[in-house]
Design a protein around this motif. Structure first.
Motif, short mmCIF file in Angstrom:
data_model
loop_
_atom_site.label_atom_id
_atom_site.label_comp_id
_atom_site.label_asym_id
_atom_site.label_seq_id
_atom_site.Cartn_x
_atom_site.Cartn_y
_atom_site.Cartn_z
N ARG A 81 -35.45 107.41 69.55
CA ARG A 81 -35.51 108.09 70.84
C ARG A 81 -34.39 107.60 71.76
O ARG A 81 -33.84 108.36 72.54
N SER A 84 -31.33 109.59 70.84
CA SER A 84 -31.41 110.95 71.37
C SER A 84 -31.21 110.97 72.88
O SER A 84 -30.50 111.82 73.41
N ASN A 85 -31.84 110.04 73.57
CA ASN A 85 -31.69 109.99 75.02
C ASN A 85 -30.26 109.67 75.43
O ASN A 85 -29.75 110.21 76.41
N ARG A 88 -28.29 112.78 74.98
CA ARG A 88 -28.66 113.70 76.05
C ARG A 88 -27.91 113.34 77.33
O ARG A 88 -27.43 114.21 78.05
N SER A 92 -25.13 115.81 79.26
CA SER A 92 -25.26 116.25 80.65
C SER A 92 -23.98 116.02 81.46
O SER A 92 -23.81 116.60 82.52
N ASN A 129 -35.25 118.91 68.12
CA ASN A 129 -35.24 119.23 69.55
C ASN A 129 -33.92 118.82 70.19
O ASN A 129 -33.37 119.55 71.02
N ALA A 130 -33.43 117.64 69.83
CA ALA A 130 -32.16 117.16 70.39
C ALA A 130 -31.02 118.09 70.00
O ALA A 130 -30.20 118.46 70.84
N GLU A 132 -31.17 121.23 69.27
CA GLU A 132 -31.34 122.47 70.05
C GLU A 132 -30.96 122.26 71.52
O GLU A 132 -30.25 123.07 72.11
N ASP A 133 -31.43 121.16 72.09
CA ASP A 133 -31.15 120.88 73.51
C ASP A 133 -29.65 120.79 73.79
O ASP A 133 -29.18 121.21 74.84
N TYR A 134 -28.89 120.22 72.87
CA TYR A 134 -27.45 120.04 73.07
C TYR A 134 -26.66 121.28 72.69
O TYR A 134 -25.45 121.34 72.89
N GLY A 135 -27.33 122.27 72.08
CA GLY A 135 -26.63 123.47 71.64
C GLY A 135 -25.74 123.20 70.44
O GLY A 135 -24.71 123.84 70.26
#
Length: 147
Positions: A81, A84-85, A88, A92, A129-130, A132-135
């Motif tokens: 995690r 991933s964080n 993320r 951003s 999920n990561a 997908e979140d980052y595209g």
């Protein structure tokens, strides 16, 4: 990716492969260390690095640019995690096109692992999920599947 060796031992590899540029992120005594090579020294600007990542801006004809993150994911399940964080937080801050390459020490599907023990569902889902979140787009791989 994870070189496990110091900068001085990476330089001969750089020369042998005929790369102009070299940057290393120093590991600790237990592991880590990254090396990034490139051909044209004037097109890459390093702007951030640490034990498990190197961020560079790649310039194309001094007009366009994109960000490349060379990444080595934390191998312990308890730290996934955190990886991933961390990604993320980088995502951003990036406003330009972005490419991440390296060893995430993670997988999207059980079929990417060999052995008796299955990958924990939370880990597979968390990495999916990561992505997908980052595209991001998984480019897949060719050759021996368990390198």
């Amino acid at each position: 990716m994870e070189t496990l060796i110091e900068h001085d031992r990476v330089e001969p590899v750089q020369r042998q492969l005929k790369f102009e540029g070299l940057f290393t992120a120093k590991g600790n005594r237990r592991g880590g260390g990254l090396a990034l090579f490139w051909h044209k020294a004037d097109i890459v600007q390093i702007f951030l690095s640490y034990l498990n990542f190197i961020n560079v801006k790649v310039l194309i004809q001094s007009v366009e640019s994109f960000i490349v993150t060379s990444f080595y994911g934390l191998p312990k399940f308890s730290r996934r995690r955190d990886s991933s964080n961390f990604l993320r937080s980088i995502a951003s801050q990036v406003a330009e096109p972005w490419c991440i390459l390296g060893d995430f020490n993670d997988m999207l599907q059980d079929s990417e692992k060999r052995g008796v023990h299955r990958q924990p569902r939370w880990c597979l889902q968390g990495f999916a999920n990561a992505v997908e979140d980052y595209g991001l787009i998984d480019l897949g791989m060719e050759g021996y599947p368990f390198t």
